[in-house]
Design a protein around this motif. Structure first.
Motif, short mmCIF file in Angstrom:
data_model
loop_
_atom_site.label_atom_id
_atom_site.label_comp_id
_atom_site.label_asym_id
_atom_site.label_seq_id
_atom_site.Cartn_x
_atom_site.Cartn_y
_atom_site.Cartn_z
N ARG B 45 73.16 62.71 3.13
CA ARG B 45 74.28 63.38 2.46
C ARG B 45 74.03 63.51 0.95
O ARG B 45 74.45 64.49 0.33
CB ARG B 45 75.58 62.60 2.67
CG ARG B 45 76.14 62.65 4.08
CD ARG B 45 77.28 61.64 4.22
NE ARG B 45 77.71 61.47 5.60
CZ ARG B 45 78.81 62.02 6.12
NH1 ARG B 45 79.60 62.77 5.37
NH2 ARG B 45 79.13 61.82 7.38
N ALA B 46 73.41 62.46 0.36
CA ALA B 46 73.21 62.46 -1.10
C ALA B 46 71.94 63.20 -1.51
O ALA B 46 71.72 63.44 -2.70
CB ALA B 46 73.18 61.02 -1.62
N GLY B 47 71.10 63.51 -0.54
CA GLY B 47 69.83 64.18 -0.86
C GLY B 47 68.85 63.27 -1.60
O GLY B 47 68.13 63.72 -2.49
N VAL B 48 68.84 61.99 -1.23
CA VAL B 48 67.86 61.07 -1.84
C VAL B 48 67.10 60.36 -0.72
O VAL B 48 67.47 60.43 0.46
CB VAL B 48 68.55 60.01 -2.74
CG1 VAL B 48 69.37 60.68 -3.83
CG2 VAL B 48 69.41 59.06 -1.91
N ASN B 49 66.03 59.67 -1.11
CA ASN B 49 65.27 58.88 -0.13
C ASN B 49 65.99 57.58 0.19
O ASN B 49 66.62 56.98 -0.69
CB ASN B 49 63.88 58.54 -0.68
CG ASN B 49 62.97 59.74 -0.69
OD1 ASN B 49 62.98 60.55 0.24
ND2 ASN B 49 62.19 59.87 -1.75
N GLU B 50 65.87 57.17 1.44
CA GLU B 50 66.47 55.88 1.83
C GLU B 50 65.98 54.73 0.94
O GLU B 50 66.76 53.84 0.59
CB GLU B 50 66.11 55.54 3.28
CG GLU B 50 66.91 56.30 4.31
CD GLU B 50 66.55 55.88 5.73
OE1 GLU B 50 66.76 54.68 6.05
OE2 GLU B 50 66.04 56.71 6.49
N THR B 51 64.68 54.78 0.60
CA THR B 51 64.12 53.68 -0.22
C THR B 51 64.84 53.57 -1.56
O THR B 51 64.99 52.48 -2.10
CB THR B 51 62.61 53.88 -0.47
OG1 THR B 51 62.40 55.23 -0.87
CG2 THR B 51 61.81 53.59 0.79
N THR B 52 65.27 54.71 -2.11
CA THR B 52 66.01 54.69 -3.38
C THR B 52 67.28 53.84 -3.23
O THR B 52 67.63 53.06 -4.12
CB THR B 52 66.43 56.13 -3.77
OG1 THR B 52 65.26 56.95 -3.77
CG2 THR B 52 67.10 56.16 -5.12
N ILE B 53 67.95 54.01 -2.09
CA ILE B 53 69.19 53.26 -1.86
C ILE B 53 68.90 51.78 -1.64
O ILE B 53 69.54 50.91 -2.24
CB ILE B 53 69.95 53.85 -0.65
CG1 ILE B 53 70.37 55.29 -0.97
CG2 ILE B 53 71.18 53.00 -0.32
CD1 ILE B 53 71.15 55.98 0.13
N TYR B 54 67.89 51.49 -0.82
CA TYR B 54 67.56 50.09 -0.57
C TYR B 54 67.14 49.38 -1.85
O TYR B 54 67.50 48.23 -2.09
CB TYR B 54 66.43 49.97 0.48
CG TYR B 54 66.94 50.14 1.89
CD1 TYR B 54 67.76 49.17 2.46
CD2 TYR B 54 66.61 51.26 2.63
CE1 TYR B 54 68.24 49.32 3.76
CE2 TYR B 54 67.09 51.42 3.93
CZ TYR B 54 67.90 50.44 4.49
OH TYR B 54 68.37 50.60 5.75
#
Lengths: 201, 201
Positions: B45-54
């Motif tokens: 939804r945010a258009g970012v990589n999962e790793t960025t969130i983790y």
């Protein structure tokens, strides 16, 4: 329709025993399985026929609310100590005891969780009945002259109980045994320094 | 570990934009799917990589709380009107506005619903931060001499907010626009008739 006197309905009779068994079974089922309980399961636990439950409560929602309300009424009777401070402190101490128990917290969370719109009218009805029962405390205090005139009694009760529910449902802050008397002190006397306290009577 | 200054972390930079996008996406995902959201879904939804969130939030729980807290902070800023009555009324009016919105009610119910024990410390941390921010109101009132001395400030805030949360989460009673000022009036001046009000200073 159901107001005609009937020997079956007298307190302590078979009907009362069946009712108590079904409501206890409902609480147990709620604690085990949450709002996903079935009337079939409650009937099995209570040792009665499903039709007995449908005849008396019609729907699962009404059964659940009757069970939770009866449970609260038993656990938190309306006190009559002779003073406003005494009554409110006793009320909040009993409320605290229910709320800090695993069973009480779970039941409250169930009500908070049930966001199905068809539950809402039943839930409102439940709390309206509960609050008008507790309002006797303020009615008696008013007659003794202990209450500031013109006060919204339901709101007063919400003020008193609100912090306890807030802690259980939202903040998870511990509720220690001195909290009831602190709340009563604050709600009775207010937080404003005497000089600047607004007195809108 | 993450305290070293970095051009990436300056407000308004790329990092701040990514943070805002992820938190907004988290709120949207929560409103759509409740606590069953996944970091994969939020990343999409945010258009970012999962790793960025983790890398930034480590766990879904921390992400959810950061999102809900940031949302509340934006929607209910801490007012500074110059008087205790003004500040508390403004605070409760903004709180009411959030709570009567479908979005705000849903977010509150999500917090009330999340009874997983590993959520509890995060939830307590969240509300402790939130309450200490709002306590500025009472600190300023105290300096102006508007506050009865020796008062438990956190409890005062719980008293003020409690009835609103109680209505949203438990009783489903409507919250009309005059409720904030009624609550402030009661909490400032107390419910006891002046003569019998206990003044334990």
């Amino acid at each position: 329709v159901s107001d005609q006197p009937s020997p079956v309905r007298r307190p302590g009779g078979r009907s009362a025993r069946v009712r108590a068994a079904v409501l206890d079974a409902t609480i147990e089922a709620l604690l085990d399985r949450g709002l996903e309980i079935t009337i079939r399961d409650v009937a099995r636990r209570a040792g009665v026929n499903e039709t007995t439950i449908y005849r008396r409560w019609q729907t699962k929602e009404k059964l659940v609310l009757d069970a939770v309300l009866s449970h609260l009424e038993q656990e938190v009777p309306v006190p009559d100590t002779g003073t406003l401070t005494g009554d409110l402190t006793a009320l909040l101490e009993a409320t605290r005891a229910v709320i800090v128990s695993a069973r009480g917290a779970l039941l409250l969370r169930l009500v908070a969780r049930s966001d199905a719109p068809d539950y809402d009218p039943l839930i409102q009805e439940f709390w309206t009945a509960r609050f008008s029962m507790i309002e006797q405390i303020l009615e008696r205090a008013d007659q003794r002259g202990e209450l500031r005139p013109g006060i919204d009694r339901r709101l007063v009760l919400e003020l008193l109980v609100g912090p306890l529910d807030l802690r259980v449902l939202l903040t998870r802050e511990p509720i220690d045994s001195s909290l009831p008397s602190h709340i009563v002190d604050l709600v009775l006397s207010g937080i404003a320094s005497t000089a600047s306290a607004p007195r809108r009577v």
